[in-house]
Design a protein around this motif. Sequence first.
Motif, PDB file in Angstrom:
ATOM      1  N   GLY A   1       0.786  -1.232   0.000  1.00  0.00           N
ATOM      2  CA  GLY A   1       0.000   0.000   0.000  1.00  0.00           C
ATOM      3  C   GLY A   1       0.813   1.274   0.000  1.00  0.00           C
ATOM      4  N   HIS A   2       1.808   1.342   0.867  1.00  0.00           N
ATOM      5  CA  HIS A   2       2.647   2.540   0.934  1.00  0.00           C
ATOM      6  C   HIS A   2       4.071   2.266   0.470  1.00  0.00           C
ATOM      7  CE1 HIS A   2      -0.612   4.018   3.651  1.00  0.00           C
ATOM      8  NE2 HIS A   2      -0.474   4.998   2.778  1.00  0.00           N
ATOM      9  N   VAL A   3       4.233   1.167  -0.277  1.00  0.00           N
ATOM     10  CA  VAL A   3       5.541   0.842  -0.844  1.00  0.00           C
ATOM     11  C   VAL A   3       5.542   1.129  -2.340  1.00  0.00           C
ATOM     12  CG1 VAL A   3       7.216  -1.001  -1.289  1.00  0.00           C
ATOM     13  CG2 VAL A   3       6.012  -0.895   0.911  1.00  0.00           C
ATOM     14  N   ASP A   4       4.601   0.515  -3.065  1.00  0.00           N
ATOM     15  CA  ASP A   4       4.610   0.666  -4.520  1.00  0.00           C
ATOM     16  C   ASP A   4       3.220   0.787  -5.136  1.00  0.00           C
ATOM     17  OD1 ASP A   4       3.706  -1.918  -4.179  1.00  0.00           O
ATOM     18  OD2 ASP A   4       5.132  -2.820  -5.548  1.00  0.00           O
ATOM     19  N   LYS A   5       2.191   0.914  -4.340  1.00  0.00           N
ATOM     20  CA  LYS A   5       0.837   1.043  -4.901  1.00  0.00           C
ATOM     21  C   LYS A   5       0.366   2.494  -4.835  1.00  0.00           C
ATOM     22  CE  LYS A   5       0.292  -3.415  -5.697  1.00  0.00           C
ATOM     23  NZ  LYS A   5       1.564  -3.986  -5.297  1.00  0.00           N
ATOM     24  N   CYS A   6      -0.025   2.952  -3.650  1.00  0.00           N
ATOM     25  CA  CYS A   6      -0.515   4.325  -3.539  1.00  0.00           C
ATOM     26  C   CYS A   6       0.564   5.368  -3.838  1.00  0.00           C
ATOM     27  CB  CYS A   6      -1.174   4.547  -2.186  1.00  0.00           C
ATOM     28  SG  CYS A   6      -2.756   3.658  -2.064  1.00  0.00           S
ATOM     29  N   PRO A   7       1.837   5.120  -3.512  1.00  0.00           N
ATOM     30  CA  PRO A   7       2.846   6.104  -3.934  1.00  0.00           C
ATOM     31  C   PRO A   7       2.896   6.312  -5.450  1.00  0.00           C
ATOM     32  CG  PRO A   7       3.741   4.759  -2.187  1.00  0.00           C
ATOM     33  CD  PRO A   7       2.417   4.129  -2.580  1.00  0.00           C
ATOM     34  N   VAL A   8       2.629   5.272  -6.223  1.00  0.00           N
ATOM     35  CA  VAL A   8       2.592   5.425  -7.681  1.00  0.00           C
ATOM     36  C   VAL A   8       1.400   6.299  -8.081  1.00  0.00           C
ATOM     37  CG1 VAL A   8       2.215   4.206  -9.868  1.00  0.00           C
ATOM     38  CG2 VAL A   8       3.863   3.316  -8.207  1.00  0.00           C
ATOM     39  N   VAL A   9       0.243   6.074  -7.466  1.00  0.00           N
ATOM     40  CA  VAL A   9      -0.941   6.894  -7.760  1.00  0.00           C
ATOM     41  C   VAL A   9      -0.650   8.350  -7.426  1.00  0.00           C
ATOM     42  CG1 VAL A   9      -3.382   7.298  -7.223  1.00  0.00           C
ATOM     43  CG2 VAL A   9      -2.521   4.951  -7.406  1.00  0.00           C
ATOM     44  N   VAL A  10      -0.061   8.585  -6.274  1.00  0.00           N
ATOM     45  CA  VAL A  10       0.263   9.953  -5.849  1.00  0.00           C
ATOM     46  C   VAL A  10       1.308  10.569  -6.778  1.00  0.00           C
ATOM     47  CG1 VAL A  10       1.294  11.327  -3.992  1.00  0.00           C
ATOM     48  CG2 VAL A  10      -0.431   9.595  -3.462  1.00  0.00           C
ATOM     49  N   GLY A  11       2.333   9.802  -7.117  1.00  0.00           N
ATOM     50  CA  GLY A  11       3.351  10.304  -8.033  1.00  0.00           C
ATOM     51  C   GLY A  11       2.762  10.702  -9.381  1.00  0.00           C
ATOM     52  N   LYS A  12       1.898   9.845  -9.910  1.00  0.00           N
ATOM     53  CA  LYS A  12       1.264  10.167 -11.195  1.00  0.00           C
ATOM     54  C   LYS A  12       0.384  11.396 -11.072  1.00  0.00           C
ATOM     55  CE  LYS A  12       1.296   5.568 -13.245  1.00  0.00           C
ATOM     56  NZ  LYS A  12       0.490   4.470 -13.805  1.00  0.00           N
ATOM     57  N   ALA A  13      -0.381  11.495  -9.989  1.00  0.00           N
ATOM     58  CA  ALA A  13      -1.249  12.661  -9.807  1.00  0.00           C
ATOM     59  C   ALA A  13      -0.419  13.936  -9.745  1.00  0.00           C
ATOM     60  CB  ALA A  13      -2.093  12.504  -8.542  1.00  0.00           C
ATOM     61  N   ALA A  14       0.693  13.916  -9.003  1.00  0.00           N
ATOM     62  CA  ALA A  14       1.546  15.102  -8.923  1.00  0.00           C
ATOM     63  C   ALA A  14       2.122  15.447 -10.296  1.00  0.00           C
ATOM     64  CB  ALA A  14       2.662  14.874  -7.901  1.00  0.00           C
ATOM     65  N   ARG A  15       2.546  14.435 -11.046  1.00  0.00           N
ATOM     66  CA  ARG A  15       3.079  14.680 -12.391  1.00  0.00           C
ATOM     67  C   ARG A  15       1.985  15.269 -13.281  1.00  0.00           C
ATOM     68  NH1 ARG A  15       5.834   9.831 -14.521  1.00  0.00           N
ATOM     69  NH2 ARG A  15       3.738   8.999 -14.678  1.00  0.00           N
ATOM     70  N   TRP A  16       0.779  14.715 -13.234  1.00  0.00           N
ATOM     71  CA  TRP A  16      -0.306  15.232 -14.068  1.00  0.00           C
ATOM     72  C   TRP A  16      -0.640  16.684 -13.723  1.00  0.00           C
ATOM     73  CZ3 TRP A  16      -3.488  10.256 -12.901  1.00  0.00           C
ATOM     74  CH2 TRP A  16      -3.018   9.203 -13.711  1.00  0.00           C
ATOM     75  N   VAL A  17      -0.663  17.010 -12.425  1.00  0.00           N
ATOM     76  CA  VAL A  17      -0.932  18.396 -12.027  1.00  0.00           C
ATOM     77  C   VAL A  17       0.168  19.312 -12.556  1.00  0.00           C
ATOM     78  CG1 VAL A  17      -1.132  19.983 -10.062  1.00  0.00           C
ATOM     79  CG2 VAL A  17      -2.337  17.784 -10.023  1.00  0.00           C
ATOM     80  N   ALA A  18       1.416  18.898 -12.389  1.00  0.00           N
ATOM     81  CA  ALA A  18       2.533  19.710 -12.902  1.00  0.00           C
ATOM     82  C   ALA A  18       2.405  19.888 -14.415  1.00  0.00           C
ATOM     83  CB  ALA A  18       3.862  19.052 -12.551  1.00  0.00           C
ATOM     84  N   GLU A  19       2.034  18.834 -15.109  1.00  0.00           N
ATOM     85  CA  GLU A  19       1.861  18.898 -16.566  1.00  0.00           C
ATOM     86  C   GLU A  19       0.770  19.904 -16.937  1.00  0.00           C
ATOM     87  OE1 GLU A  19       1.987  15.328 -19.646  1.00  0.00           O
ATOM     88  OE2 GLU A  19       0.176  15.277 -18.412  1.00  0.00           O
ATOM     89  N   ILE A  20      -0.329  19.873 -16.231  1.00  0.00           N
ATOM     90  CA  ILE A  20      -1.441  20.811 -16.479  1.00  0.00           C
ATOM     91  C   ILE A  20      -0.973  22.236 -16.223  1.00  0.00           C
ATOM     92  CG2 ILE A  20      -3.694  21.546 -15.628  1.00  0.00           C
ATOM     93  CD1 ILE A  20      -4.236  18.453 -15.137  1.00  0.00           C
ATOM     94  N   LEU A  21      -0.234  22.438 -15.156  1.00  0.00           N
ATOM     95  CA  LEU A  21       0.256  23.788 -14.831  1.00  0.00           C
ATOM     96  C   LEU A  21       1.269  24.281 -15.858  1.00  0.00           C
ATOM     97  CD1 LEU A  21       0.578  23.460 -10.966  1.00  0.00           C
ATOM     98  CD2 LEU A  21      -1.109  24.832 -12.237  1.00  0.00           C
ATOM     99  N   LEU A  22       2.102  23.387 -16.341  1.00  0.00           N
ATOM    100  CA  LEU A  22       3.104  23.774 -17.336  1.00  0.00           C
ATOM    101  C   LEU A  22       2.506  24.098 -18.695  1.00  0.00           C
ATOM    102  CD1 LEU A  22       6.009  21.299 -16.485  1.00  0.00           C
ATOM    103  CD2 LEU A  22       5.912  23.776 -16.000  1.00  0.00           C
ATOM    104  N   GLU A  23       1.311  23.584 -18.959  1.00  0.00           N
ATOM    105  CA  GLU A  23       0.655  23.856 -20.248  1.00  0.00           C
ATOM    106  C   GLU A  23       0.450  25.347 -20.470  1.00  0.00           C
ATOM    107  OE1 GLU A  23      -3.012  21.674 -20.345  1.00  0.00           O
ATOM    108  OE2 GLU A  23      -1.997  19.765 -20.649  1.00  0.00           O
ATOM    109  N   GLU A  24       0.328  26.114 -19.412  1.00  0.00           N
ATOM    110  CA  GLU A  24       0.063  27.537 -19.570  1.00  0.00           C
ATOM    111  C   GLU A  24       1.307  28.368 -19.785  1.00  0.00           C
ATOM    112  OE1 GLU A  24      -0.106  29.631 -15.314  1.00  0.00           O
ATOM    113  OE2 GLU A  24      -1.723  28.228 -15.691  1.00  0.00           O
ATOM    114  N   THR A  25       2.487  27.737 -19.654  1.00  0.00           N
ATOM    115  CA  THR A  25       3.719  28.520 -19.810  1.00  0.00           C
ATOM    116  C   THR A  25       4.266  28.364 -21.212  1.00  0.00           C
ATOM    117  OG1 THR A  25       5.068  26.695 -18.959  1.00  0.00           O
ATOM    118  CG2 THR A  25       4.354  28.394 -17.399  1.00  0.00           C
TER     119      THR A  25
END
Length: 172
Positions: A148-172
């Motif tokens: 759960g906190h080794v390789d499952k939910c951390p991957v979900v969180v990592g992807k979510a953070a990357r997707w948010v960063a990607e969305i934010l970078l789209e405006e620059t």
Amino acid sequence: MADRSMKGDRSEILQKAYDLGFDYEAKYMGCSQCVLAAIQDLFNVRNDDVFRAASGLAGGVGICGDGCCGAYLGGVMALSQLHGRTRDNFEDPKRTRGKAFDQAKKLHDKFIAEYGSTICRDIHQRIFGRFYYLRDQEEMEKFEKAGGHVDKCPVVVGKAARWVAEILLEET
């Protein structure tokens, strides 16, 4: 928006977002706050009140599992922190919050494409093959044993953070 003095090319920034989200979830847990912290740190927009407000959103809200994924909600909060309406502009006659709506929809679509849902229970089913009710101690132990906190939910969180960063970078 965010601190534009960020160093690195787009791929480095997106990888850093993923790494921060993954590491925070593996170390501290609390998916919503971990996505927020990753974005706040990456873009230098720390806000402890917004961070605190995300406390109860983890694990499908209150670790009940039947609400939206905390990583998804933390991502929406990060986007809204930067592009939502302010209390001073509560009436919002120019609909400034429209940008937050559009960005939240983009994040929604990324979760649907990857996991088929934004609901914690459904995402558990997809990544574990079953749902864990985290308010039950035995279930929590099984969740942890399953990574759960080794390789499952951390991957979900990592992807979510990357997707948010990607969305934010789209405006620059």
